[in-house]
Design an enzyme around this catalytic site. Structure first.
Site, PDB file in Angstrom:
ATOM      1  N   LYS A 108      -8.207 -13.093  38.583  1.00 30.69           N
ATOM      2  CA  LYS A 108      -9.512 -12.795  39.192  1.00 30.69           C
ATOM      3  C   LYS A 108     -10.175 -11.579  38.551  1.00 30.69           C
ATOM      4  CE  LYS A 108      -8.793 -15.338  43.397  1.00 30.69           C
ATOM      5  NZ  LYS A 108      -7.474 -15.932  43.118  1.00 30.69           N
TER       6      LYS A 108
HETATM    7  C1  LIG Z   1      -7.134 -17.327  43.252  1.00 31.47           C
HETATM    8  C2  LIG Z   1      -5.865 -17.740  42.605  1.00 31.47           C
HETATM    9  C3  LIG Z   1      -5.608 -19.089  42.255  1.00 31.47           C
HETATM   10  C4  LIG Z   1      -6.567 -20.214  42.586  1.00 31.47           C
HETATM   11  O1  LIG Z   1      -7.759 -20.174  41.836  1.00 31.47           O
HETATM   12  P1  LIG Z   1      -9.055 -20.984  42.316  1.00 31.47           P
HETATM   13  O2  LIG Z   1     -10.157 -20.539  41.423  1.00 31.47           O
HETATM   14  O3  LIG Z   1      -9.278 -20.570  43.749  1.00 31.47           O
HETATM   15  O4  LIG Z   1      -8.743 -22.438  42.202  1.00 31.47           O
HETATM   16  C5  LIG Z   1      -4.409 -19.382  41.617  1.00 31.47           C
HETATM   17  N1  LIG Z   1      -3.506 -18.421  41.338  1.00 31.47           N
HETATM   18  C6  LIG Z   1      -3.716 -17.114  41.653  1.00 31.47           C
HETATM   19  C7  LIG Z   1      -2.664 -16.119  41.353  1.00 31.47           C
HETATM   20  C8  LIG Z   1      -4.891 -16.726  42.301  1.00 31.47           C
HETATM   21  O5  LIG Z   1      -5.094 -15.436  42.620  1.00 31.47           O
END
Ligand SMILES: *Cc1c(COP(=O)(O)O)cnc(C)c1O
Length: 462
Positions: A108
């Site tokens: 993120k």
């Molecule tokens: C947010 C997240 C996901 C999922 O990603 P999306 O964009 O919501 O599909 C997968 N793995 C981790 C570690 C995350 O923080």
């Protein structure tokens, strides 16, 4: 380029307004009114650095002057701990795309470091301030806080359900002591926090007075920033192997990450398959196999960032799926809100979309994958990445190298690693140091009025 609402009830707006708006006022999500075809540039793009490529990918989507946009991307990716920003590592038969070298060790950061700088750029130009309010069940909160900490024109208020996020995740958020960062530990569940956020955004007077901004994955700028690493990884692997196409396996929750891969494919990146991997919360993998999108109940797994039932970015995909028809899309979304389910017809080959393969990776398979990669290759997978690797390896193809997206550093989920290996194998100096840091956080009851007063007393507004 203009941005339109998936529900069709909004005058098109420019990129900067789209970023500041977050959710369209007609309830839809924002999308660009056209998708640029970049296939003639791919050879050149394969040799660019991450920041150079980020500029090239983003430029056609934005209304920001070249020099300023270059500065924004350089600033955003200089905080990463690896020169390549998102390095590729070959492990056995797969290539792991490590997306966890940002400040909070989760993918993120790729989007939220950029979004923080972008917000600041827009607010400077407009001489405005904004208040970011969000709820988190784990990774989003800390990545958002690190994107915004210390900035003069923004305050950030993040709610988390008290005692229901991991101790590491809580520490990552509450150890940020900048004056513009406010952590609220709410008595209740993540859903309680989320409904307070929604209520604050629906209070239009409050929303306008404090210029509330959204940092969750419905913000178009987050999707945009994530398109970059699909090109970065795909073009490098094709150059190095001579393959004509690659496939990506993506551990999926809210459909933000894999939707960026879908956009990259539509822009002309040669993608053989997008492999959508869910955990036991499998609403999306069921959809791509049956055409039916129907809500179940959320169960807690070892990959908590994928424990969702309603995927906030799914509407963006559905809009393209129904041929960019806002009327049809609105009808389907109404079906879903009334009955908790919607359905689309299957194609002649029996699937929903030939670009996607989808499956759920269960807990046993996830643990086994972590164990096997540790034993055979000495490589630690975090539990989210392990879901993607587990499912990805069930969908391989000899001519198409498999790139598995690694969405978090394993040390963020030490409990799952311990469960898989029976020992404390996952560490990162940044997380080990957290234990010693002082924290700041306020406990609040899960009451809208209390939270609203808390924000009004502390937000800087203009
Ligand atoms: C947010 C997240 C996901 C999922 O990603 P999306 O964009 O919501 O599909 C997968 N793995 C981790 C570690 C995350 O923080």
């Amino acid at each position: 380029m203009k941005y339109i609402s998936t529900r069709g009830g909004m005058e098109p707006v420019g990129f900067q307004d789209a970023v500041m708006t977050g959710l369209a006022r007609d309830g839809g999500l924002l999308l660009p009114d056209s998708i640029p075809d970049v296939s003639d540039r791919l050879e050149h793009w394969a040799s660019l650095s991450y920041a150079e490529l980020a500029f090239e990918v983003m430029a056609p989507f934005t209304d920001i002057p070249e020099e300023a946009l270059r500065h924004l991307v350089n600033q955003s990716y200089s905080t990463f701990r690896h020169d390549e920003v998102t390095p590729l590592v070959t492990v056995g038969d797969v290539r792991i795309l490590e997306l966890f070298h940002g400040p909070t060790l989760a993918f993120k950061d790729l989007a939220l470091q950029f979004l923080g700088n972008l917000f600041e750029y827009i607010l400077e130009a407009r001489n405005q301030r904004m208040t970011i309010v969000g709820a988190t069940s784990g990774d989003t909160g800390s990545a958002a806080i690190y994107g915004v900490r210390g900035r003069e024109r923004m305050s950030i208020f993040i709610m988390h359900p008290r005692g229901r996020v991991s101790p590491t995740q809580e520490k990552q958020m509450t150890s940020v002591l900048d004056d513009n960062v406010f952590n609220m530990a709410i008595e209740g569940t993540f859903d309680d926090c989320q409904s307070i956020v929604k209520a604050l955004f629906n209070d239009l007077q409050f929303r306008d007075r404090y210029r509330l901004g959204a940092i969750n994955s419905i913000n178009w700028a987050r999707v945009l920033a994530q398109i970059v690493y699909y090109f970065y990884a795909g073009l490098r692997v094709m150059r190095d192997t001579g393959a004509a196409r690659v496939r990506f396996s993506v551990p999926t929750g809210n459909f933000g990450d894999i939707f960026a891969g879908y956009m990259a494919a539509r822009m002309g990146l040669p993608v053989g398959k997008l492999i959508l991997a869910t955990n036991e919360n499998d609403i999306l993998s069921r959809f791509f196999n049956t055409g039916r999108y129907s809500k179940g109940t959320v169960s807690s797994t070892l990959s908590p960032s994928m424990d969702i039932q309603v995927a906030s970015n799914f509407e963006r995909y559905l809009y393209y799926h129904v041929g960019e028809d806002p009327g049809r899309l609105s009808q389907l979304m109404d079906d879903f809100s009334q009955h908790g389910a919607l359905a689309v017809p299957l194609a002649a080959d029996g699937g929903v979309n030939a670009l996607f393969e989808a499956a759920a990776g269960d807990t046993a398979g996830t643990l086994e994958t972590i164990r096997r990669f540790d034993a055979d290759h000495g490589y630690l997978l975090d539990p989210h990445t392990a879901v993607g690797v587990h499912v990805g390896l069930q969908h391989t193809c000899a001519d198409e190298p498999l790139i598995c997206l690694a969405t978090a550093h394993p040390a963020k989920f030490g409990g799952a690693i311990r469960k898989a290996l029976g020992r404390d194998a996952a560490h990162h100096p940044i997380l080990d140091e957290l234990a010693l840091l002082p924290t700041r956080c306020d406990d609040l009851p899960g009451l809208l009025e209390t939270v609203r007063d808390y924000v009004s007393e502390r937000a800087v507004h203009s």
